[in-house]
Design an enzyme around this catalytic site. Structure first.
Site, short mmCIF file in Angstrom:
data_model
loop_
_atom_site.label_atom_id
_atom_site.label_comp_id
_atom_site.label_asym_id
_atom_site.label_seq_id
_atom_site.Cartn_x
_atom_site.Cartn_y
_atom_site.Cartn_z
N GLN A 31 61.51 -35.73 -72.52
CA GLN A 31 61.34 -36.95 -73.30
C GLN A 31 61.26 -36.72 -74.81
O GLN A 31 61.62 -37.61 -75.57
CB GLN A 31 60.10 -37.70 -72.81
N ARG A 89 48.71 -32.47 -74.24
CA ARG A 89 49.41 -32.28 -72.97
C ARG A 89 50.91 -32.28 -73.21
O ARG A 89 51.44 -33.24 -73.77
CB ARG A 89 49.03 -33.40 -71.98
N HIS A 135 57.80 -31.76 -64.92
CA HIS A 135 57.72 -33.18 -65.28
C HIS A 135 59.14 -33.76 -65.15
O HIS A 135 59.79 -34.08 -66.15
CB HIS A 135 57.18 -33.33 -66.70
N ASN A 179 53.96 -33.29 -62.05
CA ASN A 179 53.59 -34.61 -62.56
C ASN A 179 54.18 -35.69 -61.66
O ASN A 179 55.37 -35.68 -61.35
CB ASN A 179 54.17 -34.79 -63.97
N GLU A 180 53.35 -36.63 -61.25
CA GLU A 180 53.77 -37.82 -60.51
C GLU A 180 54.75 -37.54 -59.37
O GLU A 180 55.89 -38.05 -59.38
CB GLU A 180 54.38 -38.86 -61.47
N ASN A 327 47.36 -40.53 -63.55
CA ASN A 327 48.06 -41.36 -64.54
C ASN A 327 47.82 -42.81 -64.17
O ASN A 327 48.23 -43.26 -63.09
CB ASN A 327 49.58 -41.09 -64.49
N TYR A 329 48.05 -46.84 -65.52
CA TYR A 329 48.56 -47.78 -66.52
C TYR A 329 48.14 -49.22 -66.26
O TYR A 329 47.84 -49.97 -67.18
CB TYR A 329 50.09 -47.74 -66.56
N GLU A 397 47.35 -39.54 -68.14
CA GLU A 397 48.16 -40.53 -68.87
C GLU A 397 47.49 -41.89 -68.79
O GLU A 397 47.00 -42.29 -67.73
CB GLU A 397 49.57 -40.67 -68.26
N TRP A 446 49.01 -41.77 -73.35
CA TRP A 446 50.46 -41.65 -73.26
C TRP A 446 51.05 -42.70 -74.17
O TRP A 446 50.84 -43.88 -73.95
CB TRP A 446 50.95 -41.85 -71.82
N GLU A 453 62.35 -42.91 -72.81
CA GLU A 453 61.56 -43.43 -71.69
C GLU A 453 62.47 -43.56 -70.45
O GLU A 453 62.76 -44.66 -69.98
CB GLU A 453 60.89 -44.75 -72.09
N TRP A 454 62.95 -42.44 -69.96
CA TRP A 454 63.74 -42.38 -68.73
C TRP A 454 64.80 -43.49 -68.70
O TRP A 454 65.52 -43.63 -69.67
CB TRP A 454 62.79 -42.42 -67.51
C1 NOJ Z 1 54.58 -41.68 -66.32
C2 NOJ Z 1 55.47 -40.53 -66.63
O1 NOJ Z 1 54.80 -39.33 -66.32
C3 NOJ Z 1 55.94 -40.51 -68.08
O2 NOJ Z 1 56.95 -39.56 -68.18
C4 NOJ Z 1 56.39 -41.89 -68.51
O3 NOJ Z 1 56.91 -41.89 -69.80
C5 NOJ Z 1 55.21 -42.82 -68.41
N1 NOJ Z 1 54.77 -42.89 -67.03
C6 NOJ Z 1 55.49 -44.25 -68.89
O4 NOJ Z 1 56.40 -44.85 -68.05
#
Ligand code: NOJ
Length: 514
Positions: A31, A89, A135, A179-180, A327, A329, A397, A446, A453-454
């Site tokens: 990223q 991180r 990640h 991660n995730e 993580n 949100y 996050e 985060w 952002e993916w």
């Molecule tokens: C979780 C992910 O680990 C991260 O890469 C991503 O940018 C954030 N969520 C926000 O979507």
């Protein structure tokens, strides 16, 4: 900074947390790093996916250059220092260290040196490195060779982890293996919107079985890397190894009186966090998942079979974490699924209740992030009680985003009041969780700076630091960064104050003696 922001800062204070509490910001290699082919870096599945399928990423974007954090590393460490964080991180790019994915294909000295420099620079500035090994950016060579995590050929991950422990473990004391795993599995193998793009509308893959196989292989990879550290490094390096799981909080769509929706909430927790947390605490899949897997479907009239952990795998899995990364949100409503729901997981999600009320204030119209801080406390208590997690929990996050479709200028986004409120409220939620004896020991916002952002490309900004993607990738602090700095600075300020009071006292004493 406006008066209002400063006044609100006093509602939660650095002193509400212990002195050694980790406070940081986070990022991940693909990223932020850019420099996608510099110094012999190999391709990751994200490089491949973005370049091969620009139609699948907003604006046809990619992370080839992103923030160029790779070449601007020193400048970025200075920004971290200015922000006053005590930890940072970041993730290591596996194909930067092992361009062919495997040790036998050669290690990249340049790649290793880059992370050596970053770690040294952080430590020289009194910032603790908090490092993620994986990640989402799997070496593409391994995807091509044996379909990555669909294969039980996990040795390559352990060997990669081994190289990192060996090269960096004298200075890195906090490691996140993966991660995730939930997000990675669902997006890549059930919805098919992330690489390797299996399941969903794609012709490749089987969303009814592959996610379970991938989850199984991710878990065994994690446990094997954890075991490696315990056996070969722990005594000397004395670091900690954990895993980071993503989880929203879930509430019944039609309220607590609706039995089916309450049941669906149970499914949602099982299928999001229990999927990974039960194997590493109890060595088995959640019961509801096992039952669900065996339920016949039109494609699988005899039900599906979830991969089984062998007794050796169970032994390795149980307790394979020194800390648990979370993580968090937002929260979501959950209801029992209707026949048109796309992924058969026993639940489906909604952001509004039957009366059309949002679960929390959205960060912008259409965002998936809703302000739901109390639910963070509830989630942490749920984790402690349901899975008996008493080891350290680190919020790896937590953050919010700003829409960036029109390429907003710094002036347009720097007053990020929603953001400041978001962080402040989540810090209060953490304090509440700690008051209820949840062992939370760290918090990472985060993210550090706006980045790729993916599949949303650059259409949203998650950073506390604004990046001008139209002009030399210049970095500027948003008000949230200044708020955070002020919040963190309080402790140093008191330390300095204490020191100077003692100095004055000492001087007076000296004077009195002479
Ligand atoms: C979780 C992910 O680990 C991260 O890469 C991503 O940018 C954030 N969520 C926000 O979507």
């Amino acid at each position: 900074m406006s008066e209002m922001t400063v006044a609100n800062a006093s509602e939660i204070s650095r002193h509400d947390f212990p002195g050694d509490f980790m406070f940081g910001v986070g990022s991940s290699a693909y990223q932020v790093e850019g420099s996608w082919r510099t110094d012999g870096k190999g391709l990751s599945i994200w490089d491949w996916f973005c370049l091969r399928h620009p139609d699948k990423v907003e604006g046809g974007a990619n992370g080839c250059h992103s923030d160029e954090n790779y070449t601007r590393m020193k400048e970025d460490v200075q920004i971290l220092k200015k922000m006053g964080v005590n930890s940072y991180r970041f993730s290591i790019s596996w194909p930067r260290i092992l361009p062919g994915g495997k040790v036998s294909m050669g290690k990249s000295k340049e790649g290793i040196n880059h992370y050596n420099r970053l770690i040294d620079e952080l430590l020289a500035n009194e910032i603790e490195p908090f490092v993620t090994l994986f990640h989402s950016d799997l070496p593409n060579a391994l995807e091509q060779e044996y379909m990555g995590f669909l294969s039980s050929n996990i040795e390559d991950f352990v060997n990669y982890a081994d190289v990192c422990f060996w090269e960096f473990g004298d200075r890195v004391k906090n490691w996140v293996t993966i991660n995730e795993p939930h997000g990675f599995t669902i997006s890549g193998y059930a919805q098919g919107i992330w690489p390797p793009g299996r399941g969903g509308n794609n012709k490749d893959g089987d969303p009814q079985t592959e996610p379970y196989i991938v989850a199984y292989n991710l878990l065994n990879s994690h446990a094997a890397a954890y075991t490696k550290y315990q056996q070969d490094y722990k005594d000397i390096q004395k670091g900690k190894v954990g895993i980071t799981l993503d989880c929203d909080y879930f509430q019944p769509y039609r309220g607590l009186g609706c039995r089916q929706d309450v049941e669906a909430v149970g499914y949602a927790f099982d299928f999001v966090i229990g999927w990974f947390l039960e194997p590493i605490t109890r060595g088995s899949w959640p019961e509801s998942m096992q039952k669900f897997g065996q339920t016949p479907t039109s494609e699988y009239p005899n039900g599906r079979v979830l991969p089984t952990f062998s007794s050796d795998q169970r032994i390795k899995l149980i307790d394979s974490y020194d800390f648990l990364g979370i993580n968090y949100y937002t929260a979501n409503y959950v209801r029992s699924p209707t026949p048109d729901d796309d992924i058969g997981l026993g639940y489906s999600m909604d952001r509004q209740d039957p009366d059309g009320r949002y679960i929390g204030e959205p960060s912008f119209e259409g965002s998936w992030i809703y302000l739901c801080p109390q639910q963070l406390t509830q989630l942490l208590v749920h984790i402690k009680e349901t899975y008996q997690v008493t080891k350290e929990i680190i919020i790896t996050e937590n953050g919010s985003s700003e829409k960036n479709e029109t390429r907003k200028t710094y002036e347009q986004v720097r007053e990020d009041k929603y953001w400041i409120n978001y962080i402040k409220e989540h810090l209060k939620a953490l304090k509440n969780a700690r008051d209820q004896n949840v062992n939370v020991r760290g918090y990472f916002v985060w993210s550090f700076m706006d980045s790729f952002e993916w599949t949303s490309g650059y259409s949203v900004r998650f950073g506390m630091i604004y990046v001008d993607f139209t002009k030399d990738l210049e970095r500027y602090p948003k008000e949230s960064a200044l708020w955070y700095k002020k919040f963190l600075w309080e402790q140093d300020y008191n330390k300095i104050l204490k020191r100077s009071i003692t100095q004055v006292k000492d001087q007076k004493l000296k004077k009195a003696r002479t």
